[in-house]
Design an enzyme around this catalytic site. Structure first.
Site, short mmCIF file in Angstrom:
data_model
loop_
_atom_site.label_atom_id
_atom_site.label_comp_id
_atom_site.label_asym_id
_atom_site.label_seq_id
_atom_site.Cartn_x
_atom_site.Cartn_y
_atom_site.Cartn_z
N ARG A 102 0.85 -1.19 0.00
CA ARG A 102 0.00 0.00 0.00
C ARG A 102 0.89 1.24 0.00
NH1 ARG A 102 -3.31 -2.91 -1.70
NH2 ARG A 102 -5.30 -3.50 -0.80
N HIS B 166 -0.82 -0.49 -10.02
CA HIS B 166 -1.42 -1.44 -9.05
C HIS B 166 -1.76 -2.77 -9.73
CE1 HIS B 166 -3.63 -1.56 -4.96
NE2 HIS B 166 -3.36 -2.79 -5.35
P1 NAP Z 1 -0.96 -10.96 5.66
O1 NAP Z 1 -1.02 -12.42 5.34
O2 NAP Z 1 -1.96 -10.38 6.58
O3 NAP Z 1 0.51 -10.66 6.19
C1 NAP Z 1 0.89 -9.44 6.72
C2 NAP Z 1 2.34 -9.52 7.21
O4 NAP Z 1 2.71 -8.22 7.68
C3 NAP Z 1 2.53 -10.49 8.38
O5 NAP Z 1 3.76 -11.15 8.26
C4 NAP Z 1 2.53 -9.55 9.60
O6 NAP Z 1 3.29 -10.00 10.70
C5 NAP Z 1 3.21 -8.32 9.01
N1 NAP Z 1 2.84 -7.11 9.78
C6 NAP Z 1 1.64 -6.54 9.92
N2 NAP Z 1 1.73 -5.45 10.71
C7 NAP Z 1 3.03 -5.35 11.08
C8 NAP Z 1 3.75 -4.44 11.90
N3 NAP Z 1 3.15 -3.41 12.50
N4 NAP Z 1 5.08 -4.64 12.06
C9 NAP Z 1 5.69 -5.69 11.46
N5 NAP Z 1 5.06 -6.60 10.68
C10 NAP Z 1 3.74 -6.42 10.49
O7 NAP Z 1 -1.05 -10.09 4.32
P2 NAP Z 1 -0.74 -10.56 2.81
O8 NAP Z 1 -1.85 -11.40 2.29
O9 NAP Z 1 0.65 -11.08 2.74
O10 NAP Z 1 -0.87 -9.16 2.05
C11 NAP Z 1 -0.03 -8.06 2.35
C12 NAP Z 1 -0.55 -6.80 1.70
O11 NAP Z 1 -0.38 -6.89 0.27
C13 NAP Z 1 -2.05 -6.56 1.83
O12 NAP Z 1 -2.37 -6.00 3.07
C14 NAP Z 1 -2.30 -5.59 0.68
O13 NAP Z 1 -2.08 -4.29 1.14
C15 NAP Z 1 -1.21 -5.91 -0.32
N6 NAP Z 1 -1.72 -6.39 -1.63
C16 NAP Z 1 -1.29 -5.75 -2.75
C17 NAP Z 1 -1.72 -6.19 -4.01
C18 NAP Z 1 -1.25 -5.49 -5.27
O14 NAP Z 1 -1.69 -5.85 -6.36
N7 NAP Z 1 -0.35 -4.54 -5.19
C19 NAP Z 1 -2.58 -7.28 -4.11
C20 NAP Z 1 -2.99 -7.91 -2.94
C21 NAP Z 1 -2.56 -7.45 -1.70
P3 NAP Z 1 2.92 -11.34 11.51
O15 NAP Z 1 3.32 -12.48 10.58
O16 NAP Z 1 3.73 -11.26 12.72
O17 NAP Z 1 1.43 -11.29 11.73
#
Ligand code: NAP
Length: 338
Positions: free
Chosen positions: A253, A301
């Site tokens: 994001r 995006h």
């Molecule tokens: P996820 O499974 O919820 O994983 C989030 C990761 O971030 C986890 O490892 C979490 O730590 C870590 N995290 C969250 N808050 C944190 C903090 N304050 N300090 C340190 N680490 C933190 O999410 P995901 O499915 O991998 O997706 C990640 C993001 O990708 C989404 O939220 C979205 O914004 C983005 N996205 C982008 C696209 C695009 O096309 N550009 C498409 C889809 C998604 P823990 O493991 O300790 O919980």
């Protein structure tokens, strides 16, 4: 008979396409648009499938149990559900409809929010991460500029094993990307909120861990969700922890990065190049200086778009599980924001 409603701010054509995909996967159930549900039956809606909905539309359904997002990132919706405006609307609606509303409904987001978890999306993100890592590793931004100037000049690049790649976040998308990068022998690290043990990947957590990891990073990849704790987390202070000339890929994001600070770091040479797929404002405004910055690659995006076929199948499976076994998938922690 319970109802499933589809809520979005998509065009009519896009909504019908989604509903067609979803209905083709569902057995004995159909997904309906709000207009197809008579007012007297709104209390029968227990599931909402959403794609960037107007959050207040959720308030029409007092017995909503869960909201299934068609997006992996639900930051916008989570922020809206936590907002004062939404909670005020909940209270207003509640006092207006006291008789017709079930007591447990319409207090602060009383339903569960489930985001899309699709292995196809994780694969797509991993491919993007690899593609743009190679783009930076093999100096492609420089070669594109050299071609523009008809310059024949060979540049050095680091071998994979010597290239230190650090990932912010190792969730569904981060881990999938790390696993693919591992196959090319990069020197990998990641940083998350909670401690972890990962085979062949150095792991860091906490503020000290962040500094320690950034100090040993050649390419930094951001896959952190946007939450109050990650908002503008990459700023002039944290970007200065990177070795001079490091590169950045932001695929989660836009607002995790402070854009003004990033521009200053690019201009000073602290950051050599940034590949940005996400922005604080999307679409990126035409007047933004980011468009024409020579050290920024702009993507619209597209690093991991939702796949309608696979996601409709996953959503249908989730609904089947709920209808037959009353089981709900792991939901988003609204307080944590992801
Ligand atoms: P996820 O499974 O919820 O994983 C989030 C990761 O971030 C986890 O490892 C979490 O730590 C870590 N995290 C969250 N808050 C944190 C903090 N304050 N300090 C340190 N680490 C933190 O999410 P995901 O499915 O991998 O997706 C990640 C993001 O990708 C989404 O939220 C979205 O914004 C983005 N996205 C982008 C696209 C695009 O096309 N550009 C498409 C889809 C998604 P823990 O493991 O300790 O919980």
């Amino acid at each position: 008979m319970k109802h499933i409603v589809f809520l979005s701010r998509l065009t009519e054509e896009a909504q019908f396409l989604w509903i067609e995909h979803l209905n083709s996967q569902l057995q004995n159930q159909t997904v309906l648009l709000p207009d197809q549900i008579p007012e007297r039956e709104e209390a029968l809606v227990d599931i909402a499938i959403v794609s960037n909905p107007n959050p207040e539309d959720l308030l029409r359904y007092p017995n909503l149990v869960w909201v299934q997002s068609l997006w992996a990132g639900v930051e916008g919706l989570v922020q809206a559900l936590k907002s004062d405006v939404f909670n005020k609307a909940c209270l207003n609606k509640r006092s207006l409809n006291k008789k017709s509303l079930n007591k447990k409904s319409l207090n602060k987001a009383s339903f569960q929010l489930v985001r899309l978890i699709d292995p196809t999306l994780a694969q797509s993100m991993a491919e993007s991460v690899l593609a743009w890592t190679l783009y930076l590793q093999r100096n492609m931004p420089c070669y594109a500029q050299q071609q523009g100037q008809k310059q024949w000049r060979k540049l050095q690049h680091r071998d994979s094993k010597d290239l230190r790649i650090s990932m912010l976040g190792a969730g569904k998308l981060g881990l999938g990307s790390l696993n693919l990068l591992q196959q090319l022998n990069y020197s990998l690290s990641c940083w998350t909120r909670s401690p972890k043990e990962l085979d062949g990947i150095s792991h860091y957590h906490g503020q000290d861990g962040l500094k320690a990891m950034l100090e040993q990073t050649d390419i930094l990849i951001n896959l952190l969700p946007l939450t109050p704790s990650t908002h503008h987390m990459l700023n002039k202070e944290t970007l200065a922890w990177l070795p001079k000339g490091a590169k950045l890929i932001n695929f989660s994001r836009g607002a995790v990065v402070n854009t003004a600070d990033l521009l200053a770091c690019l201009d000073s040479g602290q950051i050599e190049h940034a590949v940005l797929d996400v922005f604080e404002q999307e679409p990126l405004p035409v007047e933004s200086e980011v468009w024409s910055h020579p050290k920024i690659t702009v993507l619209p995006h597209i690093s991991a778009p939702t796949n309608k076929e696979t996601s409709a199948k996953i959503v249908a499976e989730n609904i089947h599980l709920y209808r037959t076994e009353n089981k709900l998938l792991e939901s988003v922690d609204i307080k944590l924001g992801y």
